[in-house]
Design a protein around this motif. Structure first.
Motif, short mmCIF file in Angstrom:
data_model
loop_
_atom_site.label_atom_id
_atom_site.label_comp_id
_atom_site.label_asym_id
_atom_site.label_seq_id
_atom_site.Cartn_x
_atom_site.Cartn_y
_atom_site.Cartn_z
N SER A 147 -6.22 19.93 -94.84
CA SER A 147 -6.21 19.18 -96.15
C SER A 147 -6.90 20.62 -97.47
O SER A 147 -6.16 21.22 -98.27
N ASP A 182 -10.19 12.96 -103.60
CA ASP A 182 -8.65 11.93 -103.73
C ASP A 182 -8.21 11.69 -102.62
O ASP A 182 -7.16 11.30 -102.61
N LEU A 183 -8.00 11.73 -101.54
CA LEU A 183 -7.40 11.72 -100.61
C LEU A 183 -8.15 10.71 -99.68
O LEU A 183 -9.22 10.24 -99.32
N PRO A 184 -7.01 10.06 -98.83
CA PRO A 184 -7.44 8.99 -97.67
C PRO A 184 -8.94 9.77 -97.65
O PRO A 184 -8.82 10.68 -96.84
N SER A 185 -9.51 8.74 -96.99
CA SER A 185 -11.08 8.85 -95.71
C SER A 185 -10.51 9.69 -94.29
O SER A 185 -11.18 10.33 -93.77
N ASP A 186 -9.37 9.22 -93.68
CA ASP A 186 -9.20 9.67 -92.80
C ASP A 186 -8.14 11.02 -92.36
O ASP A 186 -7.67 11.04 -91.49
N ALA A 187 -7.97 11.92 -94.06
CA ALA A 187 -7.05 12.54 -94.00
C ALA A 187 -7.97 13.59 -93.00
O ALA A 187 -8.60 13.50 -92.64
N ASP A 190 -16.35 10.94 -92.58
CA ASP A 190 -15.78 10.68 -93.08
C ASP A 190 -15.59 12.32 -94.34
O ASP A 190 -16.20 12.76 -94.97
N ARG A 201 -15.36 11.41 -97.75
CA ARG A 201 -16.74 11.20 -98.01
C ARG A 201 -17.82 11.67 -98.67
O ARG A 201 -18.27 12.17 -99.30
#
Length: 397
Positions: free
Chosen positions: A162, A152-157, A76, A78
């Motif tokens: 991105s 700052d983005l969703p973990s599945d982006a 992911d 993160r």
């Protein structure tokens, strides 16, 4: 430090249950080709966004480690922040993109950049649109500090998309690539087998140019090697042509020792035919940008093959039974080697063609005219060399 960020998450719509990054292209997965590209771009680490290490991913990991890079699977966004520091340079390659290394080198300079194509041409081929005029070519370079903004983005982006937006918002330069490159690096879910085969053919042609049919035997063997490479590169059969050449050479020597030099000579033609095939296959299997050793396997076997051929011709010529029998084979092979470097360009290929040479010498051996034919061939080669020397003197200032 340079870090390659790859992704193996997107499904291949044309093949249910298969990832786009694991499509086979010239014998290897697209991911393996991207890892080769990362090595050519001087990356030290490969980070791959992937869920679980399946067999295909493990092949990619072994490929990276073989090339001297570390491989790390990331699940992911993160997890990326701990793997990349602000001072690193990150090379991002889009998911499933069979990127050509020459294209990558042209697009990635010493500064961060985003490679682009004209949108009206690239978007129908599956490239991501940036704006009304441009589409992302699937390759970008960005500083490691940009990775912190992924938190700052969703973990599945999607990491690649991105980072593309982050790079554009940061004012990273856009590098327009030649639109002619699109067909060679793009993949499309609707791509048919004919289109894929044509793209593989162009990829191979940039790395292996077979000799002309001025050397008929070698030209045929190299074209067989090019076709075979599509099926065996990256597999356990990759070295089979090389092993076949070695086995044929050993068998030819054994046959000569047991008093069957003509049969050994016939078997040496198998070695001569297998060597150009092995050379082409190994050349296409070699990571692009890797230095070729002066004494690689094909070169060593080529030299050993000539030594073996001299011995077989001496045994098969049915001459005096003394060292004099070596005279014609040594002179002929020596002149052929010199001629392949110094003779007029038009005949150099045929002078290096051992397959064509054996196609003439083997029948001559069975007919009992091997020595006269070797002498005649030596005269022809000597005449060609004399002409080359004479032409050189005439053109020398």
């Amino acid at each position: 430090m340079r870090i390659a960020l790859l992704t193996a998450l997107a499904e291949d719509p044309a093949r249910a249950g298969q990832k786009a990054a694991f499509r086979t292209f010239v014998g290897r997965s697209v991911l393996s080709h991207q890892i080769d590209c990362a090595k050519a771009l001087d990356c030290d680490i490969v980070l791959c966004m992937i869920r679980g290490l399946g067999p295909d991913a493990i092949v990619g990991q072994h490929r990276a480690e073989k090339l001297g890079m570390r491989f790390r699977a990331i699940e992911d966004l993160r997890s990326l922040s701990g793997a990349i520091s602000a001072d690193d340079r990150v090379i991002v390659i889009a998911d499933g993109l069979a990127l050509d290394i020459e294209t990558a080198r042209a697009a990635i300079g010493e500064k961060p950049g985003v490679a682009t194509f004209p949108a009206e041409l690239a978007v129908p081929l599956g490239f991501e649109r940036i704006d009304a005029d441009r589409a992302w070519a699937g390759l970008l370079s960005i500083r490691g500090e940009a990775i912190e903004r992924l938190a700052d983005l969703p973990s599945d982006a999607d990491a690649a998309s991105s980072l593309l937006r982050i790079a554009l918002q940061s004012g990273v330069r856009a590098e327009a690539l030649d639109p002619a490159l699109m067909e060679d690096i793009a993949w499309s879910p609707s791509e048919d087998e004919a289109s894929l085969e044509a793209r593989e053919g162009r990829w191979i042609a940039r790395r292996a140019q077979p000799v002309s049919f001025a050397a008929p035997g070698r030209a045929l063997a190299e074209r067989i090697g090019i076709r075979l490479a599509r099926d065996v590169v990256g597999s356990r059969f990759e070295r089979m042509p090389l092993l076949l050449a070695v086995a044929a050479g050993i068998l030819a020597a054994v046959l000569a020792l047991f008093g069957k030099p003509l049969t050994g000579l016939l078997m040496s033609s198998v070695m001569a035919f297998a060597l150009p095939i092995a050379d082409i296959v190994l050349k296409l299997a070699r990571p692009p940008g890797e230095e070729v050793k002066v004494w690689d396997a094909a070169t060593l076997l080529g030299g050993a093959g000539d030594v073996l051929l001299i011995s077989l011709l001496a045994f098969a010529s049915r001459g005096t039974g003394t060292w004099i029998d070596l005279f014609f084979p040594v002179v002929l092979l020596g002149l052929l080697r010199i001629g392949s470097k110094m003779a007029p360009l038009a005949i150099r290929p045929v002078l290096s063609d051992r397959i064509a040479l054996l196609a003439v010498l083997v029948p001559a051996g069975y007919l009992g005219v091997l020595q006269p034919l070797m002498a005649l061939l030596a005269v022809f080669v000597l005449a060609a060399l004399s002409r080359a020397i004479r032409s050189d003197r005439l053109t020398r200032p």
